[in-house]
Design a protein around this motif. Sequence first.
Motif, short mmCIF file in Angstrom:
data_model
loop_
_atom_site.label_atom_id
_atom_site.label_comp_id
_atom_site.label_asym_id
_atom_site.label_seq_id
_atom_site.Cartn_x
_atom_site.Cartn_y
_atom_site.Cartn_z
N LYS A 217 -1.77 -7.66 1.72
CA LYS A 217 -0.97 -7.22 0.59
C LYS A 217 -1.03 -8.16 -0.61
CE LYS A 217 3.47 -9.22 1.75
NZ LYS A 217 3.91 -9.74 2.91
N ASN B 70 -0.82 -4.48 5.72
CA ASN B 70 0.13 -5.48 5.22
C ASN B 70 -0.45 -6.89 5.15
OD1 ASN B 70 2.69 -6.02 4.16
ND2 ASN B 70 3.39 -6.80 6.13
N THR B 71 -1.33 -7.23 6.06
CA THR B 71 -1.93 -8.56 6.10
C THR B 71 -2.62 -8.90 4.78
OG1 THR B 71 -2.33 -8.33 8.47
CG2 THR B 71 -3.64 -9.99 7.32
#
Length: 104
Positions: A67, A64-65
């Motif tokens: 994305k 997610n970091t």
Amino acid sequence: MKDKKKFIRAWKLNERHYGELTGLNKVEMSKKLGEEKVYQFRRSWDLRPDPLNKKSPFHPSNINTYKDVPIKNIPDTESLKDTFVRVTNYYESEIINNLSKGNV
């Protein structure tokens, strides 16, 4: 009331991308590649581990970091030299620039 400082997230300041070694501890790395090869990766300036498969859950493109980072900008592996260049370029272009303008 204190001024709120803008919080900036910068993936380019993240640690080295260890390629196929990502997610393994030293013992697992040694079993997979041998102690000498692991030592070389940890101590060499410009030797990269083999790339991490993009389908791996450890690949940055699956975290997610990262994305909002275009996948073409995300390395599959890095040497210490690659990491140094990435971080130094960001520091010089963004941090120094903002400090000199008083934006930080």
